[in-house]
Write a protein that holds these residues in place. Structure first.
Motif, PDB file in Angstrom:
ATOM      1  N   ASP A 124       0.841  -1.207   0.000  1.00  0.00           N
ATOM      2  CA  ASP A 124       0.000   0.000   0.000  1.00  0.00           C
ATOM      3  C   ASP A 124       0.871   1.250   0.000  1.00  0.00           C
ATOM      4  OD1 ASP A 124      -2.295  -1.555   0.002  1.00  0.00           O
ATOM      5  OD2 ASP A 124      -2.611  -1.366   2.179  1.00  0.00           O
ATOM      6  N   LEU A 125       1.942   1.227   0.773  1.00  0.00           N
ATOM      7  CA  LEU A 125       2.864   2.357   0.801  1.00  0.00           C
ATOM      8  C   LEU A 125       3.563   2.525  -0.541  1.00  0.00           C
ATOM      9  CD1 LEU A 125       4.326   1.688   4.335  1.00  0.00           C
ATOM     10  CD2 LEU A 125       3.075   3.757   3.661  1.00  0.00           C
ATOM     11  N   MET A 126       4.036   1.417  -1.098  1.00  0.00           N
ATOM     12  CA  MET A 126       4.703   1.487  -2.390  1.00  0.00           C
ATOM     13  C   MET A 126       3.759   2.045  -3.458  1.00  0.00           C
ATOM     14  SD  MET A 126       6.482  -1.508  -4.637  1.00  0.00           S
ATOM     15  CE  MET A 126       4.908  -2.029  -5.262  1.00  0.00           C
ATOM     16  N   ASP A 127       2.486   1.745  -3.328  1.00  0.00           N
ATOM     17  CA  ASP A 127       1.489   2.180  -4.300  1.00  0.00           C
ATOM     18  C   ASP A 127       1.161   3.667  -4.175  1.00  0.00           C
ATOM     19  OD1 ASP A 127      -0.297   1.619  -6.425  1.00  0.00           O
ATOM     20  OD2 ASP A 127      -1.957   1.356  -5.024  1.00  0.00           O
ATOM     21  N   THR A 128       1.424   4.257  -3.021  1.00  0.00           N
ATOM     22  CA  THR A 128       0.983   5.634  -2.789  1.00  0.00           C
ATOM     23  C   THR A 128       2.100   6.654  -2.570  1.00  0.00           C
ATOM     24  OG1 THR A 128       0.706   5.183  -0.429  1.00  0.00           O
ATOM     25  CG2 THR A 128      -1.239   4.909  -1.828  1.00  0.00           C
ATOM     26  N   LEU A 129       3.265   6.224  -2.141  1.00  0.00           N
ATOM     27  CA  LEU A 129       4.332   7.177  -1.847  1.00  0.00           C
ATOM     28  C   LEU A 129       5.002   7.676  -3.126  1.00  0.00           C
ATOM     29  CD1 LEU A 129       6.098   5.551   1.237  1.00  0.00           C
ATOM     30  CD2 LEU A 129       4.506   7.477   1.215  1.00  0.00           C
ATOM     31  N   GLU A 130       5.169   8.960  -3.214  1.00  0.00           N
ATOM     32  CA  GLU A 130       5.834   9.581  -4.359  1.00  0.00           C
ATOM     33  C   GLU A 130       7.264   9.057  -4.500  1.00  0.00           C
ATOM     34  OE1 GLU A 130       6.236  11.929  -7.707  1.00  0.00           O
ATOM     35  OE2 GLU A 130       4.415  11.504  -6.578  1.00  0.00           O
TER      36      GLU A 130
END
Length: 140
Positions: free
Chosen positions: A42-48
Protein backbone atom coordinates in the motif's frame (compact mmCIF):
# COMPACT_ATOMS: atom_id res chain seq x y z
CA UNK A 1 15.53 -11.99 23.58
CA UNK A 2 17.22 -13.29 20.45
CA UNK A 3 15.61 -13.57 17.05
CA UNK A 4 16.08 -16.00 14.27
CA UNK A 5 14.83 -16.06 10.73
CA UNK A 6 15.13 -19.10 8.52
CA UNK A 7 16.71 -17.07 5.73
CA UNK A 8 19.40 -15.52 7.94
CA UNK A 9 20.25 -18.43 10.20
CA UNK A 10 19.56 -22.12 10.32
CA UNK A 11 18.81 -23.45 13.76
CA UNK A 12 18.45 -27.06 14.78
CA UNK A 13 16.47 -28.07 17.83
CA UNK A 14 19.61 -27.95 19.99
CA UNK A 15 20.08 -24.25 19.15
CA UNK A 16 16.56 -23.33 20.14
CA UNK A 17 15.92 -22.17 23.67
CA UNK A 18 13.38 -20.09 25.51
CA UNK A 19 15.28 -16.88 24.74
CA UNK A 20 15.11 -17.55 20.97
CA UNK A 21 11.93 -16.54 19.24
CA UNK A 22 11.28 -16.24 15.56
CA UNK A 23 10.43 -12.86 14.13
CA UNK A 24 7.20 -14.49 12.96
CA UNK A 25 6.32 -15.44 16.55
CA UNK A 26 7.37 -12.07 17.92
CA UNK A 27 5.08 -10.29 15.46
CA UNK A 28 2.17 -12.47 16.51
CA UNK A 29 2.07 -14.80 13.54
CA UNK A 30 0.14 -14.84 10.30
CA UNK A 31 -2.27 -11.97 10.93
CA UNK A 32 0.44 -9.39 11.65
CA UNK A 33 2.79 -10.64 8.95
CA UNK A 34 -0.04 -10.34 6.42
CA UNK A 35 -0.84 -6.84 7.64
CA UNK A 36 2.83 -5.87 7.34
CA UNK A 37 3.18 -7.30 3.81
CA UNK A 38 -0.01 -5.67 2.57
CA UNK A 39 0.88 -2.34 4.19
CA UNK A 40 4.27 -2.42 2.48
CA UNK A 41 2.58 -2.64 -0.92
CA UNK A 42 0.00 0.00 0.00
CA UNK A 43 2.86 2.36 0.80
CA UNK A 44 4.70 1.49 -2.39
CA UNK A 45 1.49 2.18 -4.30
CA UNK A 46 0.98 5.63 -2.79
CA UNK A 47 4.33 7.18 -1.85
CA UNK A 48 5.83 9.58 -4.36
CA UNK A 49 9.32 8.37 -3.42
CA UNK A 50 8.37 4.85 -4.55
CA UNK A 51 6.76 5.70 -7.90
CA UNK A 52 9.62 4.25 -9.98
CA UNK A 53 9.58 1.08 -7.90
CA UNK A 54 5.81 0.88 -8.29
CA UNK A 55 6.16 1.20 -12.06
CA UNK A 56 7.94 -2.16 -12.39
CA UNK A 57 5.01 -3.97 -10.75
CA UNK A 58 1.75 -5.08 -12.37
CA UNK A 59 -1.24 -2.75 -12.27
CA UNK A 60 -2.95 -4.90 -9.65
CA UNK A 61 -0.81 -5.57 -6.60
CA UNK A 62 -3.09 -8.29 -5.22
CA UNK A 63 -0.88 -11.21 -6.27
CA UNK A 64 2.30 -9.39 -5.23
CA UNK A 65 0.84 -8.67 -1.79
CA UNK A 66 -0.16 -12.28 -1.25
CA UNK A 67 3.15 -13.72 -2.46
CA UNK A 68 5.08 -11.27 -0.28
CA UNK A 69 3.01 -12.31 2.72
CA UNK A 70 3.67 -15.99 2.00
CA UNK A 71 7.38 -15.27 1.56
CA UNK A 72 7.67 -13.19 4.74
CA UNK A 73 6.07 -15.94 6.83
CA UNK A 74 8.97 -18.24 6.03
CA UNK A 75 11.62 -15.53 5.95
CA UNK A 76 10.61 -14.47 9.45
CA UNK A 77 10.95 -18.03 10.75
CA UNK A 78 7.32 -19.13 10.46
CA UNK A 79 5.73 -21.69 8.17
CA UNK A 80 7.28 -21.97 4.71
CA UNK A 81 4.06 -21.06 2.90
CA UNK A 82 5.74 -19.61 -0.18
CA UNK A 83 8.00 -22.62 -0.61
CA UNK A 84 5.04 -24.99 -0.22
CA UNK A 85 3.12 -23.25 -3.01
CA UNK A 86 5.84 -22.02 -5.38
CA UNK A 87 9.09 -23.73 -4.46
CA UNK A 88 12.33 -21.99 -3.52
CA UNK A 89 11.95 -18.18 -3.80
CA UNK A 90 15.04 -17.72 -6.02
CA UNK A 91 14.85 -14.00 -5.41
CA UNK A 92 17.76 -13.02 -7.64
CA UNK A 93 16.38 -15.01 -10.56
CA UNK A 94 12.84 -13.69 -10.10
CA UNK A 95 14.05 -10.09 -9.98
CA UNK A 96 16.62 -10.35 -12.77
CA UNK A 97 14.27 -9.08 -15.53
CA UNK A 98 13.85 -5.79 -13.64
CA UNK A 99 16.20 -2.87 -13.33
CA UNK A 100 16.74 -2.61 -9.61
CA UNK A 101 19.27 0.09 -8.82
CA UNK A 102 20.23 1.84 -5.60
CA UNK A 103 17.25 4.21 -5.91
CA UNK A 104 14.79 1.30 -6.24
CA UNK A 105 16.46 -0.54 -3.35
CA UNK A 106 16.26 2.55 -1.16
CA UNK A 107 12.60 3.13 -2.11
CA UNK A 108 11.85 -0.50 -1.19
CA UNK A 109 13.61 -0.07 2.14
CA UNK A 110 11.81 3.20 2.81
CA UNK A 111 8.42 1.52 2.37
CA UNK A 112 9.52 -1.43 4.51
CA UNK A 113 10.83 0.82 7.29
CA UNK A 114 7.49 2.62 7.51
CA UNK A 115 5.54 -0.65 7.51
CA UNK A 116 7.83 -2.10 10.17
CA UNK A 117 7.54 1.01 12.37
CA UNK A 118 3.76 0.68 12.21
CA UNK A 119 3.91 -2.97 13.32
CA UNK A 120 6.82 -3.09 15.79
CA UNK A 121 6.53 -0.77 18.78
CA UNK A 122 9.79 -1.82 20.45
CA UNK A 123 12.61 0.35 19.02
CA UNK A 124 15.46 -2.09 19.68
CA UNK A 125 13.60 -4.89 17.91
CA UNK A 126 12.67 -2.55 15.06
CA UNK A 127 16.28 -1.43 14.53
CA UNK A 128 17.60 -4.98 14.71
CA UNK A 129 15.11 -6.19 12.11
CA UNK A 130 15.74 -3.21 9.83
CA UNK A 131 19.46 -3.97 10.05
CA UNK A 132 18.95 -7.63 9.11
CA UNK A 133 16.80 -6.66 6.14
CA UNK A 134 19.32 -4.06 4.97
CA UNK A 135 22.12 -6.64 5.11
CA UNK A 136 19.97 -9.00 3.07
CA UNK A 137 19.19 -6.33 0.47
CA UNK A 138 22.86 -5.43 0.12
CA UNK A 139 23.65 -9.04 -0.71
CA UNK A 140 21.86 -8.74 -4.05
Amino acid sequence: MRFYSSFFYTFSEKHMSEDHVSIYEYLGGEKTVKSLAYRFYDLMDTLETAKELRAIHPESLDESKEKFFLFLCGWFGGPQLYVQQYGHPRLRMRHMPFRIDKKARDAWMHCMKIALREHIPHKEVLHRLQHLIRIYLLSF
